[in-house]
Motif scaffolding. Structure first.
Motif, PDB file in Angstrom:
ATOM      1  N   GLY A 267       0.809  -1.215   0.000  1.00  0.00           N
ATOM      2  CA  GLY A 267       0.000   0.000   0.000  1.00  0.00           C
ATOM      3  C   GLY A 267       0.839   1.261   0.000  1.00  0.00           C
ATOM      4  N   SER A 268       1.939   1.254   0.773  1.00  0.00           N
ATOM      5  CA  SER A 268       2.805   2.446   0.834  1.00  0.00           C
ATOM      6  C   SER A 268       3.459   2.722  -0.512  1.00  0.00           C
ATOM      7  CB  SER A 268       3.879   2.264   1.910  1.00  0.00           C
ATOM      8  OG  SER A 268       4.820   1.259   1.540  1.00  0.00           O
ATOM      9  N   LEU A 269       3.766   1.673  -1.276  1.00  0.00           N
ATOM     10  CA  LEU A 269       4.359   1.856  -2.602  1.00  0.00           C
ATOM     11  C   LEU A 269       3.383   2.536  -3.558  1.00  0.00           C
ATOM     12  CD1 LEU A 269       6.188  -1.563  -3.126  1.00  0.00           C
ATOM     13  CD2 LEU A 269       7.184   0.617  -2.417  1.00  0.00           C
ATOM     14  N   HIS A 270       2.090   2.387  -3.267  1.00  0.00           N
ATOM     15  CA  HIS A 270       1.060   3.001  -4.116  1.00  0.00           C
ATOM     16  C   HIS A 270       0.468   4.255  -3.478  1.00  0.00           C
ATOM     17  CE1 HIS A 270       0.770   0.001  -7.354  1.00  0.00           C
ATOM     18  NE2 HIS A 270       1.198  -0.841  -6.428  1.00  0.00           N
ATOM     19  N   GLY A 271       1.133   4.780  -2.479  1.00  0.00           N
ATOM     20  CA  GLY A 271       0.716   6.056  -1.905  1.00  0.00           C
ATOM     21  C   GLY A 271      -0.478   5.989  -0.980  1.00  0.00           C
ATOM     22  N   LEU A 272      -0.821   4.794  -0.475  1.00  0.00           N
ATOM     23  CA  LEU A 272      -1.945   4.678   0.446  1.00  0.00           C
ATOM     24  C   LEU A 272      -1.483   4.954   1.873  1.00  0.00           C
ATOM     25  CD1 LEU A 272      -3.631   1.375  -0.820  1.00  0.00           C
ATOM     26  CD2 LEU A 272      -4.178   3.721  -1.479  1.00  0.00           C
ATOM     27  N   SER A 273      -2.333   5.604   2.647  1.00  0.00           N
ATOM     28  CA  SER A 273      -2.022   5.791   4.063  1.00  0.00           C
ATOM     29  C   SER A 273      -2.112   4.446   4.767  1.00  0.00           C
ATOM     30  CB  SER A 273      -3.013   6.764   4.702  1.00  0.00           C
ATOM     31  OG  SER A 273      -4.302   6.183   4.769  1.00  0.00           O
ATOM     32  N   ARG A 274      -1.492   4.344   5.933  1.00  0.00           N
ATOM     33  CA  ARG A 274      -1.525   3.078   6.681  1.00  0.00           C
ATOM     34  C   ARG A 274      -2.963   2.685   7.003  1.00  0.00           C
ATOM     35  NH1 ARG A 274       2.570   0.110   9.227  1.00  0.00           N
ATOM     36  NH2 ARG A 274       1.633  -1.849   9.904  1.00  0.00           N
ATOM     37  N   ARG A 275      -3.773   3.663   7.372  1.00  0.00           N
ATOM     38  CA  ARG A 275      -5.167   3.370   7.713  1.00  0.00           C
ATOM     39  C   ARG A 275      -5.940   2.865   6.495  1.00  0.00           C
ATOM     40  NH1 ARG A 275      -9.583   7.671  10.283  1.00  0.00           N
ATOM     41  NH2 ARG A 275     -11.373   6.257  10.202  1.00  0.00           N
ATOM     42  N   GLU A 276      -5.767   3.538   5.367  1.00  0.00           N
ATOM     43  CA  GLU A 276      -6.479   3.141   4.157  1.00  0.00           C
ATOM     44  C   GLU A 276      -6.023   1.758   3.691  1.00  0.00           C
ATOM     45  OE1 GLU A 276      -7.863   5.188  -0.065  1.00  0.00           O
ATOM     46  OE2 GLU A 276      -5.981   5.835   0.882  1.00  0.00           O
ATOM     47  N   ALA A 277      -4.723   1.521   3.761  1.00  0.00           N
ATOM     48  CA  ALA A 277      -4.189   0.218   3.360  1.00  0.00           C
ATOM     49  C   ALA A 277      -4.743  -0.888   4.245  1.00  0.00           C
ATOM     50  CB  ALA A 277      -2.665   0.232   3.421  1.00  0.00           C
ATOM     51  N   ASN A 278      -4.812  -0.640   5.555  1.00  0.00           N
ATOM     52  CA  ASN A 278      -5.323  -1.648   6.478  1.00  0.00           C
ATOM     53  C   ASN A 278      -6.797  -1.956   6.216  1.00  0.00           C
ATOM     54  OD1 ASN A 278      -2.886  -1.979   7.778  1.00  0.00           O
ATOM     55  ND2 ASN A 278      -3.360  -0.562   9.436  1.00  0.00           N
ATOM     56  N   GLU A 279      -7.576  -0.905   5.930  1.00  0.00           N
ATOM     57  CA  GLU A 279      -8.999  -1.107   5.665  1.00  0.00           C
ATOM     58  C   GLU A 279      -9.208  -1.920   4.391  1.00  0.00           C
ATOM     59  OE1 GLU A 279     -10.676   2.792   5.560  1.00  0.00           O
ATOM     60  OE2 GLU A 279     -10.757   3.000   7.759  1.00  0.00           O
ATOM     61  N   ARG A 280      -8.482  -1.538   3.356  1.00  0.00           N
ATOM     62  CA  ARG A 280      -8.624  -2.256   2.092  1.00  0.00           C
ATOM     63  C   ARG A 280      -8.101  -3.690   2.214  1.00  0.00           C
ATOM     64  NH1 ARG A 280      -6.929   1.737  -2.904  1.00  0.00           N
ATOM     65  NH2 ARG A 280      -8.245   3.539  -2.346  1.00  0.00           N
ATOM     66  N   ALA A 281      -7.000  -3.858   2.943  1.00  0.00           N
ATOM     67  CA  ALA A 281      -6.434  -5.194   3.124  1.00  0.00           C
ATOM     68  C   ALA A 281      -7.435  -6.101   3.827  1.00  0.00           C
ATOM     69  CB  ALA A 281      -5.137  -5.107   3.915  1.00  0.00           C
ATOM     70  N   GLY A 282      -8.085  -5.583   4.861  1.00  0.00           N
ATOM     71  CA  GLY A 282      -9.077  -6.372   5.574  1.00  0.00           C
ATOM     72  C   GLY A 282     -10.196  -6.829   4.663  1.00  0.00           C
ATOM     73  N   GLU A 283     -10.650  -5.922   3.796  1.00  0.00           N
ATOM     74  CA  GLU A 283     -11.734  -6.252   2.878  1.00  0.00           C
ATOM     75  C   GLU A 283     -11.311  -7.346   1.897  1.00  0.00           C
ATOM     76  OE1 GLU A 283     -12.740  -2.619   0.949  1.00  0.00           O
ATOM     77  OE2 GLU A 283     -13.509  -1.650   2.777  1.00  0.00           O
ATOM     78  N   GLU A 284     -10.147  -7.165   1.289  1.00  0.00           N
ATOM     79  CA  GLU A 284      -9.705  -8.116   0.265  1.00  0.00           C
ATOM     80  C   GLU A 284      -9.369  -9.474   0.871  1.00  0.00           C
ATOM     81  OE1 GLU A 284     -10.010  -7.700  -2.810  1.00  0.00           O
ATOM     82  OE2 GLU A 284     -10.373  -5.539  -2.881  1.00  0.00           O
ATOM     83  N   LEU A 285      -8.717  -9.474   2.016  1.00  0.00           N
ATOM     84  CA  LEU A 285      -8.365 -10.743   2.662  1.00  0.00           C
ATOM     85  C   LEU A 285      -9.610 -11.500   3.111  1.00  0.00           C
ATOM     86  CD1 LEU A 285      -5.315  -9.512   4.765  1.00  0.00           C
ATOM     87  CD2 LEU A 285      -5.213 -11.042   2.777  1.00  0.00           C
ATOM     88  N   ASP A 286     -10.595 -10.776   3.609  1.00  0.00           N
ATOM     89  CA  ASP A 286     -11.842 -11.414   4.027  1.00  0.00           C
ATOM     90  C   ASP A 286     -12.547 -12.044   2.833  1.00  0.00           C
ATOM     91  OD1 ASP A 286     -11.545 -10.835   6.703  1.00  0.00           O
ATOM     92  OD2 ASP A 286     -12.810  -9.042   6.666  1.00  0.00           O
ATOM     93  N   ARG A 287     -12.541 -11.344   1.710  1.00  0.00           N
ATOM     94  CA  ARG A 287     -13.217 -11.875   0.522  1.00  0.00           C
ATOM     95  C   ARG A 287     -12.582 -13.171   0.038  1.00  0.00           C
ATOM     96  NH1 ARG A 287     -15.093  -7.866  -4.158  1.00  0.00           N
ATOM     97  NH2 ARG A 287     -12.912  -7.232  -4.344  1.00  0.00           N
ATOM     98  N   LEU A 288     -11.297 -13.335   0.344  1.00  0.00           N
ATOM     99  CA  LEU A 288     -10.589 -14.541  -0.071  1.00  0.00           C
ATOM    100  C   LEU A 288     -10.448 -15.559   1.059  1.00  0.00           C
ATOM    101  CD1 LEU A 288      -8.013 -12.824  -2.385  1.00  0.00           C
ATOM    102  CD2 LEU A 288      -9.359 -14.818  -3.026  1.00  0.00           C
ATOM    103  N   GLY A 289     -11.088 -15.275   2.186  1.00  0.00           N
ATOM    104  CA  GLY A 289     -11.134 -16.251   3.263  1.00  0.00           C
ATOM    105  C   GLY A 289      -9.872 -16.390   4.076  1.00  0.00           C
ATOM    106  N   VAL A 290      -9.019 -15.365   4.068  1.00  0.00           N
ATOM    107  CA  VAL A 290      -7.779 -15.438   4.858  1.00  0.00           C
ATOM    108  C   VAL A 290      -7.650 -14.249   5.819  1.00  0.00           C
ATOM    109  CG1 VAL A 290      -6.419 -16.884   3.314  1.00  0.00           C
ATOM    110  CG2 VAL A 290      -6.536 -14.425   2.890  1.00  0.00           C
ATOM    111  N   GLY A 291      -8.743 -13.563   6.063  1.00  0.00           N
ATOM    112  CA  GLY A 291      -8.706 -12.402   6.953  1.00  0.00           C
ATOM    113  C   GLY A 291      -8.274 -12.746   8.365  1.00  0.00           C
ATOM    114  N   ASP A 292      -8.571 -13.985   8.796  1.00  0.00           N
ATOM    115  CA  ASP A 292      -8.219 -14.385  10.163  1.00  0.00           C
ATOM    116  C   ASP A 292      -6.738 -14.727  10.313  1.00  0.00           C
ATOM    117  OD1 ASP A 292      -8.432 -16.643   8.554  1.00  0.00           O
ATOM    118  OD2 ASP A 292      -9.132 -17.924  10.186  1.00  0.00           O
TER     119      ASP A 292
END
Length: 238
Positions: free
Chosen positions: A101-126
């Motif tokens: 996320g930092s390489l693409h200019g995302l803030s830590r908060r934004e990266a964490n939120e998006r990461a949670g969404e994408e990981l959950d959709r793929l069943g690895v959020g836990d």
């Protein structure tokens, strides 16, 4: 606007010609398969499209931006899952995601939120706080898909992402990536596995560095099995 246009692309390594006069296009919101046996030139093509190599001949345009003349906006539209795994094994899943996320200019908060969404959709959020080293091969691939989508690209390139996975793992990744096309994502899926091709897919068959067939997969099969048609094109039919 076409997601990807490859125009008269050729590239070699010393005396070996890896690609020869390749023409290929990917339409917006489509799932396009690049099918070829091992050594066909698929990974070389992916390396050229993603800017790892500079093409010796031809042009590559991503949403009308030439890789050669205007690489930054072209590459900014891309999400990529390479054939070789690229996660840091000694970092946690969320650390890998945050770094991307930092390489693409995302803030830590934004990266964490998006990461949670994408990981959950793929069943690895836990497993987000687990080190990548502790994950199975299939879970690592899911994380790589999630990471590639973190910056919300318009075009996803996946190179042999299911190699080494079991049937259930392959089906899960394919189903998820295909579903993203309904959300407007364009996908180029490179594989040597015939079972990953759907009759409705746009299909390019690559063999010995050349496109041997282009069209809808069901048109290639037309009256015979896809396997028989593919073997005939690649010179291995009995």
């Amino acid at each position: 606007m076409t997601a990807l246009v490859i125009d008269n692309l050729s590239h070699g390594f010393g005396a070996r010609q890896a690609l020869s006069q390749v023409n290929l296009s990917v339409e917006p919101g489509s799932f396009t398969v690049l099918l070829g046996p091992n050594g066909a030139g698929k990974t070389t093509l992916v390396s050229l499209v993603t800017g790892l190599y500079n093409a010796q001949q031809g042009d590559i345009r991503i949403f009308d931006h030439s890789i050669r003349r205007n690489p930054l906006p072209a590459l900014a539209s891309l999400g990529v899952v390479f054939q070789m795994p690229t996660l840091d094994l000694d970092m946690s899943v969320e650390q890998n995601m945050a770094y991307h996320g930092s390489l693409h200019g995302l803030s830590r908060r934004e990266a964490n939120e998006r990461a949670g969404e994408e990981l959950d959709r793929l069943g690895v959020g836990d497993r987000s706080r687990d080190k990548v080293r502790s994950l199975s091969g299939g879970m690592r691939r899911r994380v790589e898909i999630a990471r590639a989508l973190l910056h919300r690209p318009k075009f996803l390139i996946v190179d042999e992402a299911t190699a080494g996975l079991d049937v259930a793992g392959r089906q899960l990744l394919l189903k998820h990536v295909r579903s993203l096309c309904s959300e407007g994502l364009s996908v180029l899926w490179a594989t040597h596995m015939l079972e990953e091709v759907d009759p409705a897919d746009q299909l390019f068959v690559l063999h010995k560095g050349q496109v041997r067939w282009a069209g809808q997969a069901r048109e290639l099969a037309s009256g015979r099995t896809l396997e028989a048609a593919f073997l005939n094109l690649t010179g291995h039919a009995s």
